[in-house]
Scaffold this motif. Structure first.
Motif, PDB file in Angstrom:
ATOM      1  N   VAL A   1      -5.757   3.666  -6.983  1.00  0.00           N
ATOM      2  CA  VAL A   1      -5.198   2.308  -6.946  1.00  0.00           C
ATOM      3  C   VAL A   1      -4.870   1.922  -5.506  1.00  0.00           C
ATOM      4  CG1 VAL A   1      -3.225   0.869  -7.600  1.00  0.00           C
ATOM      5  CG2 VAL A   1      -4.292   2.374  -9.292  1.00  0.00           C
ATOM      6  N   ALA A   2      -4.279   2.857  -4.774  1.00  0.00           N
ATOM      7  CA  ALA A   2      -3.954   2.608  -3.371  1.00  0.00           C
ATOM      8  C   ALA A   2      -5.215   2.350  -2.551  1.00  0.00           C
ATOM      9  CB  ALA A   2      -3.187   3.797  -2.799  1.00  0.00           C
TER      10      ALA A   2
ATOM     11  N   LEU B   1       3.772   9.885  -8.975  1.00  0.00           N
ATOM     12  CA  LEU B   1       4.008   9.700 -10.403  1.00  0.00           C
ATOM     13  C   LEU B   1       2.814  10.089 -11.275  1.00  0.00           C
ATOM     14  CD1 LEU B   1       5.915   6.276 -10.382  1.00  0.00           C
ATOM     15  CD2 LEU B   1       6.877   8.548 -10.839  1.00  0.00           C
ATOM     16  N   VAL B   2       1.622   9.630 -10.875  1.00  0.00           N
ATOM     17  CA  VAL B   2       0.455   9.838 -11.743  1.00  0.00           C
ATOM     18  C   VAL B   2      -0.671  10.614 -11.073  1.00  0.00           C
ATOM     19  CG1 VAL B   2       0.975   7.769 -13.070  1.00  0.00           C
ATOM     20  CG2 VAL B   2      -0.532   7.598 -11.083  1.00  0.00           C
TER      21      VAL B   2
ATOM     22  N   GLY C   1       4.067   6.427  -3.849  1.00  0.00           N
ATOM     23  CA  GLY C   1       4.829   6.336  -5.083  1.00  0.00           C
ATOM     24  C   GLY C   1       4.001   6.663  -6.311  1.00  0.00           C
ATOM     25  N   LEU C   2       2.875   5.940  -6.481  1.00  0.00           N
ATOM     26  CA  LEU C   2       2.008   6.208  -7.634  1.00  0.00           C
ATOM     27  C   LEU C   2       1.372   7.587  -7.533  1.00  0.00           C
ATOM     28  CD1 LEU C   2       0.225   2.766  -8.189  1.00  0.00           C
ATOM     29  CD2 LEU C   2       2.094   3.790  -9.501  1.00  0.00           C
ATOM     30  N   GLY C   3       1.097   8.020  -6.301  1.00  0.00           N
ATOM     31  CA  GLY C   3       0.535   9.355  -6.127  1.00  0.00           C
ATOM     32  C   GLY C   3       1.473  10.425  -6.647  1.00  0.00           C
TER      33      GLY C   3
ATOM     34  N   PRO D   1       3.994   2.112  -1.166  1.00  0.00           N
ATOM     35  CA  PRO D   1       4.497   2.568  -2.474  1.00  0.00           C
ATOM     36  C   PRO D   1       3.374   2.884  -3.457  1.00  0.00           C
ATOM     37  CG  PRO D   1       4.913   0.226  -2.170  1.00  0.00           C
ATOM     38  CD  PRO D   1       4.484   0.753  -0.847  1.00  0.00           C
ATOM     39  N   ALA D   2       2.225   2.204  -3.308  1.00  0.00           N
ATOM     40  CA  ALA D   2       1.102   2.509  -4.201  1.00  0.00           C
ATOM     41  C   ALA D   2       0.572   3.914  -3.937  1.00  0.00           C
ATOM     42  CB  ALA D   2      -0.015   1.481  -4.025  1.00  0.00           C
TER      43      ALA D   2
ATOM     44  N   TRP E   1       0.812  -1.218   0.000  1.00  0.00           N
ATOM     45  CA  TRP E   1       0.000   0.000   0.000  1.00  0.00           C
ATOM     46  C   TRP E   1       0.847   1.271   0.000  1.00  0.00           C
ATOM     47  CZ3 TRP E   1      -0.398   4.110   3.431  1.00  0.00           C
ATOM     48  CH2 TRP E   1      -1.412   5.032   3.125  1.00  0.00           C
TER      49      TRP E   1
ATOM     50  N   GLY F   1      -3.196   7.132  -9.122  1.00  0.00           N
ATOM     51  CA  GLY F   1      -2.388   6.324  -8.218  1.00  0.00           C
ATOM     52  C   GLY F   1      -3.006   6.217  -6.836  1.00  0.00           C
TER      53      GLY F   1
END
Length: 211
Positions: free
Chosen positions: A159-160, A151-152, A147-149, A143-144, A141, A156
């Motif tokens: 997704v988390a 990046l995108v 990390g995705l937050g 990195p999702a 959770w 993101g």
């Protein structure tokens, strides 16, 4: 000769020698049951003493590794995009999360240790497998979200949100399975589940506000 009666009340003669010879038949049952109890006692003994201490330290170490991994991922994001992200009014100060997670990871590890120390059984095996599943979701959770937050952005965070909802379900399933082995262990996971539910509301609110 001795006299016995059948279900219809009719008396029948039974030789005493035959009656005495039939009794020893129950003896082999004890021999069959003994190895099972011996194996259970051996299993408990093998998970006590120094090995038990090592297992507890290992579980604490695994939880600490998950926490450290999360900190490495989240620290740059907290100082970056997260600091500029709109958050709900019930979002606590960032300084609260570290101490809370430290306590929860400790309780989680002790709970798993109590289940690990219990005798070998199918409920014990299922409980420990679910513990691993929820811990893996916990590790994914961070990195999702961060990390995705970074990046995108909003996608993101959404997704988390899906991951943390799965984590909520996995924790509840783990509590139920732990309860089949140790009620104390199950109780130790309840604060963790409540905190995960609270974190889910934060994740959901941030996802909505980030649109």
């Amino acid at each position: 000769m001795t006299s016995t009666r059948s279900f219809d009340g009719t008396a029948h003669g039974v030789p005493s020698a035959y009656r005495m010879a039939a009794r020893p038949a129950a003896a082999p049952v004890v021999a069959v049951m003994a190895p099972a109890s011996t194996a259970a006692a051996g299993g408990r003994a093998s998970r006590s003493g120094a090995r038990s201490v090592v297992a507890l330290l290992a579980l604490l170490g695994i939880a600490a590794a998950v926490a450290a991994f999360g900190s490495l991922i989240s620290a740059p994001a907290i100082a970056g995009w997260y600091s500029e992200t709109r958050t709900p009014m019930w979002n606590p100060p960032n300084a609260v999360f570290g101490p809370v997670w430290t306590i929860l990871y400790t309780l989680m590890s002790v709970a798993a240790w109590l289940v690990w120390r219990s005798p070998d059984s199918e409920p014990r095996t299922r409980a420990l497998r679910l513990y691993v599943v929820q811990l893996a979701l916990n590790a994914v959770w961070t990195p999702a979200f961060f990390g995705l937050g970074a990046l995108v952005g909003a996608p993101g965070v959404w997704v988390a949100l899906g991951i943390i909802v799965a984590l909520d379900i996995a924790i509840l399933a783990t509590i139920i399975r732990f309860g089949e082995v140790s009620r104390i262990a199950a109780g130790l996971l309840v604060p963790y589940w409540f905190w995960a539910l609270f974190a889910t509301t934060l994740n959901a609110a941030i996802a909505v506000l980030a649109r």
